[in-house]
Scaffold this active site. Sequence first.
Site, PDB file in Angstrom:
ATOM      1  N   CYS A 118       0.806  -1.224   0.000  1.00  0.00           N
ATOM      2  CA  CYS A 118       0.000   0.000   0.000  1.00  0.00           C
ATOM      3  C   CYS A 118       0.840   1.275   0.000  1.00  0.00           C
ATOM      4  O   CYS A 118       0.306   2.358  -0.225  1.00  0.00           O
ATOM      5  CB  CYS A 118      -0.964  -0.001   1.178  1.00  0.00           C
ATOM      6  N   HIS A 251      -3.135   7.168   2.257  1.00  0.00           N
ATOM      7  CA  HIS A 251      -3.571   5.847   1.794  1.00  0.00           C
ATOM      8  C   HIS A 251      -4.973   5.588   2.344  1.00  0.00           C
ATOM      9  O   HIS A 251      -5.242   5.839   3.518  1.00  0.00           O
ATOM     10  CB  HIS A 251      -2.598   4.770   2.278  1.00  0.00           C
ATOM     11  N   ASN A 281     -10.055  -0.305   0.108  1.00  0.00           N
ATOM     12  CA  ASN A 281      -8.594  -0.194   0.089  1.00  0.00           C
ATOM     13  C   ASN A 281      -8.091  -0.796  -1.222  1.00  0.00           C
ATOM     14  O   ASN A 281      -8.190  -1.999  -1.428  1.00  0.00           O
ATOM     15  CB  ASN A 281      -8.035  -0.947   1.298  1.00  0.00           C
TER      16      ASN A 281
HETATM   17  N1  ACO Z   1     -18.255  -8.267   9.968  1.00  0.00           N
HETATM   18  C1  ACO Z   1     -18.707  -8.441  11.220  1.00  0.00           C
HETATM   19  N2  ACO Z   1     -17.915  -8.662  12.267  1.00  0.00           N
HETATM   20  C2  ACO Z   1     -16.585  -8.692  12.047  1.00  0.00           C
HETATM   21  C3  ACO Z   1     -16.042  -8.524  10.754  1.00  0.00           C
HETATM   22  C4  ACO Z   1     -16.934  -8.303   9.700  1.00  0.00           C
HETATM   23  N3  ACO Z   1     -16.520  -8.114   8.430  1.00  0.00           N
HETATM   24  N4  ACO Z   1     -14.715  -8.607  10.855  1.00  0.00           N
HETATM   25  C5  ACO Z   1     -14.418  -8.827  12.151  1.00  0.00           C
HETATM   26  N5  ACO Z   1     -15.546  -8.883  12.866  1.00  0.00           N
HETATM   27  C6  ACO Z   1     -15.689  -9.086  14.305  1.00  0.00           C
HETATM   28  C7  ACO Z   1     -14.522  -9.825  14.900  1.00  0.00           C
HETATM   29  O1  ACO Z   1     -14.686 -11.215  14.753  1.00  0.00           O
HETATM   30  C8  ACO Z   1     -14.570  -9.387  16.337  1.00  0.00           C
HETATM   31  O2  ACO Z   1     -15.567 -10.124  16.991  1.00  0.00           O
HETATM   32  P1  ACO Z   1     -15.318 -10.614  18.511  1.00  0.00           P
HETATM   33  O3  ACO Z   1     -15.140  -9.339  19.298  1.00  0.00           O
HETATM   34  O4  ACO Z   1     -16.556 -11.367  18.797  1.00  0.00           O
HETATM   35  O5  ACO Z   1     -14.069 -11.447  18.447  1.00  0.00           O
HETATM   36  C9  ACO Z   1     -15.077  -7.950  16.235  1.00  0.00           C
HETATM   37  O6  ACO Z   1     -15.669  -7.818  14.939  1.00  0.00           O
HETATM   38  C10 ACO Z   1     -13.984  -6.910  16.389  1.00  0.00           C
HETATM   39  O7  ACO Z   1     -12.875  -7.254  15.566  1.00  0.00           O
HETATM   40  P2  ACO Z   1     -11.563  -6.398  15.552  1.00  0.00           P
HETATM   41  O8  ACO Z   1     -10.578  -7.030  14.638  1.00  0.00           O
HETATM   42  O9  ACO Z   1     -11.152  -6.107  16.949  1.00  0.00           O
HETATM   43  O10 ACO Z   1     -12.120  -5.059  14.897  1.00  0.00           O
HETATM   44  P3  ACO Z   1     -11.380  -3.685  14.720  1.00  0.00           P
HETATM   45  O11 ACO Z   1     -12.156  -2.625  15.350  1.00  0.00           O
HETATM   46  O12 ACO Z   1      -9.924  -3.787  15.024  1.00  0.00           O
HETATM   47  O13 ACO Z   1     -11.528  -3.456  13.157  1.00  0.00           O
HETATM   48  C11 ACO Z   1     -10.207  -3.553  11.153  1.00  0.00           C
HETATM   49  C12 ACO Z   1     -10.914  -4.344  12.249  1.00  0.00           C
HETATM   50  C13 ACO Z   1     -11.244  -2.773  10.376  1.00  0.00           C
HETATM   51  C14 ACO Z   1      -9.508  -4.533  10.221  1.00  0.00           C
HETATM   52  C15 ACO Z   1      -9.209  -2.589  11.787  1.00  0.00           C
HETATM   53  O14 ACO Z   1      -8.394  -3.267  12.692  1.00  0.00           O
HETATM   54  C16 ACO Z   1      -8.348  -1.911  10.772  1.00  0.00           C
HETATM   55  O15 ACO Z   1      -8.800  -1.147   9.948  1.00  0.00           O
HETATM   56  N6  ACO Z   1      -7.012  -2.132  10.807  1.00  0.00           N
HETATM   57  C17 ACO Z   1      -6.107  -1.532   9.892  1.00  0.00           C
HETATM   58  C18 ACO Z   1      -6.188  -2.247   8.607  1.00  0.00           C
HETATM   59  C19 ACO Z   1      -5.443  -1.538   7.549  1.00  0.00           C
HETATM   60  O16 ACO Z   1      -5.281  -0.346   7.534  1.00  0.00           O
HETATM   61  N7  ACO Z   1      -5.001  -2.340   6.605  1.00  0.00           N
HETATM   62  C20 ACO Z   1      -4.401  -1.837   5.466  1.00  0.00           C
HETATM   63  C21 ACO Z   1      -2.955  -1.676   5.591  1.00  0.00           C
HETATM   64  S1  ACO Z   1      -2.391  -1.377   4.067  1.00  0.00           S
HETATM   65  C22 ACO Z   1      -1.880  -2.762   3.260  1.00  0.00           C
HETATM   66  O17 ACO Z   1      -0.680  -2.882   3.063  1.00  0.00           O
HETATM   67  C23 ACO Z   1      -2.831  -3.796   2.739  1.00  0.00           C
END
Ligand code: ACO
Length: 324
Positions: A118, A251, A281
């Site tokens: 990214c 990004h 993304n």
């Molecule tokens: N739908 C419903 N529930 C979900 C989903 C979904 N799609 N995905 C996860 N959950 C649930 C999980 O199972 C968890 O449930 P639990 O509490 O019962 O275990 C709950 O939601 C919370 O999950 P978290 O992973 O703690 O959620 P978080 O608030 O951290 O959000 C996310 C997740 C959106 C991925 C976030 O961590 C994020 O944006 N991280 C950065 C990602 C990023 O920027 N990536 C790109 C980098 S660039 C690259 O090089 C690709």
Amino acid sequence: SRFSRIAGTGSYLPPKRLTNQDLVDQLAQRGVETSDEWIVERTGIRARHFAEPDVPSSALGTQAALQAIEAAGITAADIDLVICATSTPDLVFPSTACHIQRNLGIAGCAAFDVQAVCSGFLYALTVADAMIRSGSARRALVIGAEVFSRLLNFDDRTTCVLFGDGAGAVVLEASDTPGIVSTCLHADGQHIGILNVPGNVSGGEILGDATLKMDGQAVFKLAVNVLDKAAHEVLDKAGRDASCIDWLIPHQANLRIMQGTARKLKLSSDKVIVTVDQHGNTSAASVPLALDHGVRTGQIRRGQTLLLEGVGGGFTWGAALIDF
Ligand code: ACO
């Protein structure tokens, strides 16, 4: 002294658009549960585009490149360097940049890919800027093109709702004035494990698992921290402070990361170009897609100062301060 400046921008999204609800319905058929509310609240994403299976990154990149060439008021024959940032190349080799070069009907100039996930567009832009400054190129085509939909495991709801396909491009040309004011690039390979596609080809087979794996929370924490550092680094190099920034073009991974970055710089959220809601993304394509969106909607105008920022797998990150 010699600088580089952005002469034109372009972008392309494949026509197939999936709203969160479209994806929710498709995933439900596989027994995977998610919801529009969860995706919007955690990420800000509302829709994404997916390329058809026979459409490679180079096809998206070529369309974006043609737009950027037109916007720059030049022809493809004027290009003397092609750099494509992608982690979803058409083939293992030759490079996606060579495919785009062929599609544009040009030959002879250097063409190569840059792989920094990214952060790829920031890496490609910085390399092109350095080559123009050193005199080894005059007009560079810098592209970010991705088909991340190919890397997704649609049984993993924590990642498959986050990504989309697309391409963005700029023409960067030699100039007596900046242009690109300052850049920085960084990587920390200690964090390979938090975001990767742990597969490769070997003996005609896929070795390992060629779908995306991510520890979302670990990525989130690192991203906010390094993006703030990178912003200050390019501002310090230029002897400026954040008040000079007209537009932050980060990004586009997650709206909460983008808002957090703006807040740390004391920039109001209406100075952030946001496309993650409509594109998801798109990895290396996200920054040039957002830049071109801002230009074509009339938000970004000549004479304004832009801060571009990328962060992604590697871990890699970088920033560029630009007088547009
Ligand atoms: N739908 C419903 N529930 C979900 C989903 C979904 N799609 N995905 C996860 N959950 C649930 C999980 O199972 C968890 O449930 P639990 O509490 O019962 O275990 C709950 O939601 C919370 O999950 P978290 O992973 O703690 O959620 P978080 O608030 O951290 O959000 C996310 C997740 C959106 C991925 C976030 O961590 C994020 O944006 N991280 C950065 C990602 C990023 O920027 N990536 C790109 C980098 S660039 C690259 O090089 C690709």
